[in-house]
Design a protein around this motif. Structure first.
Motif, PDB file in Angstrom:
ATOM      1  N   GLU A 106       0.798  -1.222   0.000  1.00  5.93           N
ATOM      2  CA  GLU A 106       0.000   0.000   0.000  1.00  5.93           C
ATOM      3  C   GLU A 106       0.834   1.277   0.000  1.00  5.93           C
ATOM      4  OE1 GLU A 106      -0.042  -2.420   2.124  1.00  5.93           O
ATOM      5  OE2 GLU A 106      -2.067  -3.216   2.256  1.00  5.93           O
ATOM      6  N   ALA A 107       0.243   2.323  -0.520  1.00  8.41           N
ATOM      7  CA  ALA A 107       0.722   3.686  -0.336  1.00  8.41           C
ATOM      8  C   ALA A 107      -0.534   4.536  -0.290  1.00  8.41           C
ATOM      9  CB  ALA A 107       1.638   4.102  -1.476  1.00  8.41           C
ATOM     10  N   ASN A 108      -1.171   4.559   0.895  1.00  6.84           N
ATOM     11  CA  ASN A 108      -2.475   5.218   1.040  1.00  6.84           C
ATOM     12  C   ASN A 108      -2.367   6.502   1.834  1.00  6.84           C
ATOM     13  OD1 ASN A 108      -3.703   2.913  -0.084  1.00  6.84           O
ATOM     14  ND2 ASN A 108      -3.841   1.961   1.940  1.00  6.84           N
ATOM     15  N   ILE A 109      -3.235   7.431   1.503  1.00  3.64           N
ATOM     16  CA  ILE A 109      -3.380   8.623   2.336  1.00  3.64           C
ATOM     17  C   ILE A 109      -4.308   8.248   3.478  1.00  3.64           C
ATOM     18  CG2 ILE A 109      -4.222  10.994   2.458  1.00  3.64           C
ATOM     19  CD1 ILE A 109      -3.653  11.101  -0.631  1.00  3.64           C
ATOM     20  N   LYS A 110      -3.791   8.344   4.715  1.00  6.45           N
ATOM     21  CA  LYS A 110      -4.574   7.928   5.879  1.00  6.45           C
ATOM     22  C   LYS A 110      -5.289   9.113   6.501  1.00  6.45           C
ATOM     23  CE  LYS A 110      -4.668   5.289   9.969  1.00  6.45           C
ATOM     24  NZ  LYS A 110      -6.084   5.060  10.190  1.00  6.45           N
TER      25      LYS A 110
END
Ligand SMILES: [Zn+2]
Length: 116
Positions: A106-110
């Motif tokens: 993943e590379a998500n904006i949290k």
């Protein structure tokens, strides 16, 4: 350095959110990065510092937080999840290689903090 490309893509997403919500400035962004995403947090932070000051109006001086997500794989033979970093493609439970990655890329904006 592919971290810069990732940073530019994330900044674009954050700016779209900022515009849609009529936000003046984004002060802090938290990202979730998977353990086997191939992203080096230090490079990501360096690229971020450069990009927010040179490529963005909404994110000038914006802080970046990185949360690392543990990589998990799942074995289809014995239906067990296990730690990918420790055992890679071989299931520690039954020795099968019929496994796939559940999480870790993943590379998500949290989370985003803004100033109105
Ligand atoms: Zn197994």
């Amino acid at each position: 350095m592919h971290e810069l490309g990732i940073v530019v893509a994330i900044i674009k997403q954050v700016e779209e959110i900022a515009v849609a919500n009529k936000v003046k400035r984004v002060t802090e962004v938290t990202l979730e990065i998977g353990e086997v995403s191939g992203i080096v947090p230090k490079y990501l932070t360096d690229a971020w510092k450069w990009a927010v000051d040179n490529r963005s109006t909404y994110l000038k001086g914006c802080k970046l937080n990185i949360i690392t997500l543990k990589a998990k794989s799942f074995c289809t033979n014995c239906e067990t999840a296990y730690d990918t970093m420790k055992y890679a493609k071989i299931c520690p439970n039954c020795g099968s290689d019929k496994t796939y990655l559940l999480t870790g890329k993943e590379a998500n904006i949290k989370d985003i903090k803004v100033e109105n």
